[in-house]
Design a protein around this motif. Sequence first.
Motif, mmCIF file in Angstrom:
data_model
loop_
_atom_site.group_PDB
_atom_site.id
_atom_site.type_symbol
_atom_site.label_atom_id
_atom_site.label_comp_id
_atom_site.label_asym_id
_atom_site.label_seq_id
_atom_site.Cartn_x
_atom_site.Cartn_y
_atom_site.Cartn_z
ATOM 1 N N TRP A 71 -12.284 -7.916 28.687
ATOM 2 C CA TRP A 71 -12.373 -8.311 30.089
ATOM 3 C C TRP A 71 -11.014 -8.202 30.781
ATOM 4 N N ASN A 72 -9.935 -8.373 30.066
ATOM 5 C CA ASN A 72 -8.610 -8.461 30.679
ATOM 6 C C ASN A 72 -7.639 -7.395 30.191
ATOM 7 N N VAL A 73 -8.146 -6.366 29.532
ATOM 8 C CA VAL A 73 -7.302 -5.311 28.985
ATOM 9 C C VAL A 73 -7.331 -4.126 29.950
ATOM 10 N N GLY A 81 -11.082 5.008 21.968
ATOM 11 C CA GLY A 81 -11.634 3.979 21.099
ATOM 12 C C GLY A 81 -12.863 3.300 21.671
ATOM 13 N N ASP A 82 -13.204 2.158 21.057
ATOM 14 C CA ASP A 82 -14.431 1.446 21.433
ATOM 15 C C ASP A 82 -14.398 0.881 22.848
ATOM 16 N N ARG A 83 -13.239 0.488 23.349
ATOM 17 C CA ARG A 83 -13.180 0.011 24.737
ATOM 18 C C ARG A 83 -13.572 1.131 25.691
ATOM 19 N N VAL A 84 -13.145 2.338 25.393
ATOM 20 C CA VAL A 84 -13.500 3.484 26.237
ATOM 21 C C VAL A 84 -14.997 3.772 26.123
ATOM 22 N N ARG A 85 -15.558 3.680 24.917
ATOM 23 C CA ARG A 85 -17.009 3.866 24.762
ATOM 24 C C ARG A 85 -17.767 2.823 25.593
ATOM 25 N N GLU A 86 -17.285 1.599 25.584
ATOM 26 C CA GLU A 86 -17.919 0.547 26.390
ATOM 27 C C GLU A 86 -17.879 0.926 27.871
ATOM 28 N N ILE A 87 -16.729 1.405 28.324
ATOM 29 C CA ILE A 87 -16.584 1.830 29.723
ATOM 30 C C ILE A 87 -17.536 2.994 30.017
ATOM 31 N N GLN A 88 -17.616 3.961 29.113
ATOM 32 C CA GLN A 88 -18.502 5.103 29.320
ATOM 33 C C GLN A 88 -19.960 4.659 29.445
ATOM 34 N N CYS A 89 -20.381 3.711 28.622
ATOM 35 C CA CYS A 89 -21.757 3.204 28.708
ATOM 36 C C CYS A 89 -21.994 2.441 30.004
ATOM 37 N N ALA A 112 -16.004 9.084 36.365
ATOM 38 C CA ALA A 112 -17.126 8.134 36.283
ATOM 39 C C ALA A 112 -16.664 6.729 36.658
ATOM 40 N N VAL A 113 -15.466 6.345 36.234
ATOM 41 C CA VAL A 113 -14.915 5.032 36.596
ATOM 42 C C VAL A 113 -14.693 4.970 38.108
ATOM 43 N N ARG A 114 -14.102 6.016 38.691
ATOM 44 C CA ARG A 114 -13.901 6.041 40.151
ATOM 45 C C ARG A 114 -15.229 5.921 40.892
ATOM 46 N N ASP A 115 -16.254 6.624 40.417
ATOM 47 C CA ASP A 115 -17.573 6.565 41.061
ATOM 48 C C ASP A 115 -18.158 5.162 40.967
ATOM 49 N N ALA A 116 -18.036 4.530 39.804
ATOM 50 C CA ALA A 116 -18.540 3.161 39.644
ATOM 51 C C ALA A 116 -17.746 2.201 40.516
ATOM 52 N N GLN A 117 -16.434 2.354 40.553
ATOM 53 C CA GLN A 117 -15.599 1.487 41.380
ATOM 54 C C GLN A 117 -15.977 1.616 42.847
ATOM 55 N N ALA A 118 -16.274 2.828 43.289
ATOM 56 C CA ALA A 118 -16.657 3.031 44.689
ATOM 57 C C ALA A 118 -18.037 2.436 44.983
ATOM 58 N N ALA A 119 -18.917 2.435 43.981
ATOM 59 C CA ALA A 119 -20.282 1.953 44.171
ATOM 60 C C ALA A 119 -20.418 0.439 44.070
ATOM 61 N N LEU A 120 -19.491 -0.220 43.376
ATOM 62 C CA LEU A 120 -19.614 -1.661 43.118
ATOM 63 C C LEU A 120 -18.674 -2.450 44.022
ATOM 64 N N PRO A 121 -19.164 -3.511 44.650
ATOM 65 C CA PRO A 121 -18.305 -4.311 45.531
ATOM 66 C C PRO A 121 -17.182 -5.002 44.765
ATOM 67 N N GLY A 127 -9.554 4.586 39.305
ATOM 68 C CA GLY A 127 -9.800 5.307 38.063
ATOM 69 C C GLY A 127 -9.300 4.624 36.811
ATOM 70 N N VAL A 128 -8.790 3.395 36.944
ATOM 71 C CA VAL A 128 -8.277 2.622 35.815
ATOM 72 C C VAL A 128 -9.118 1.354 35.697
ATOM 73 N N VAL A 129 -9.434 0.963 34.472
ATOM 74 C CA VAL A 129 -10.228 -0.245 34.247
ATOM 75 C C VAL A 129 -9.292 -1.383 33.858
ATOM 76 N N GLY A 130 -9.089 -2.306 34.805
ATOM 77 C CA GLY A 130 -8.329 -3.525 34.574
ATOM 78 C C GLY A 130 -9.268 -4.714 34.713
ATOM 79 N N PRO A 131 -8.747 -5.931 34.795
ATOM 80 C CA PRO A 131 -9.606 -7.118 34.859
ATOM 81 C C PRO A 131 -10.645 -7.096 35.982
ATOM 82 N N ASP A 132 -10.269 -6.646 37.180
ATOM 83 C CA ASP A 132 -11.242 -6.608 38.280
ATOM 84 C C ASP A 132 -12.355 -5.601 38.022
ATOM 85 N N THR A 133 -11.994 -4.436 37.490
ATOM 86 C CA THR A 133 -13.019 -3.429 37.219
ATOM 87 C C THR A 133 -13.901 -3.850 36.056
ATOM 88 N N TRP A 134 -13.321 -4.475 35.016
ATOM 89 C CA TRP A 134 -14.171 -4.998 33.938
ATOM 90 C C TRP A 134 -15.204 -5.954 34.519
#
Length: 144
Positions: A71-73, A81-89, A112-121, A127-134
Amino acid sequence: MRWTASAAAAVALVACLPALATAQVTPAAGAGEASHATGTVHNESAASRCLIWRRTSDNYEGLTAGYSWAWNVVVGPGDSGDRVREIQCLTDFWVGEPSLLDGDYGPATEQAVRDAQAALPGCAADGVVGPDTWRCLRDGGQRR
């Protein structure tokens, strides 16, 4: 397909219990805590190739694919690794545009991360997954 202990337990849950059941699920290796899977969460998109469910732990509640409970990485391009697989899913779940489920944070995962970030309030589309994006990926941008 590679399965973690949590994902395998969730598959057993789906096969054996009604859709709204609650059952104990064995956490992924290294998680160090018991968790609960509540029902099964399915996206309408047929593009997602990951089983997604809602997990509750002592400190957090949100969606998971069973690869990681981070959640905070901060995870970004060049990571693997597995955190990236989690993000991909989770990005598959929200935007339905599957990137390769390879655990490598390359250009397709970054998009895909940028698209999700744009779609989610509540997400900045960087394009980076930090605490807010998690938080956005796990709760659809809803804050608790």
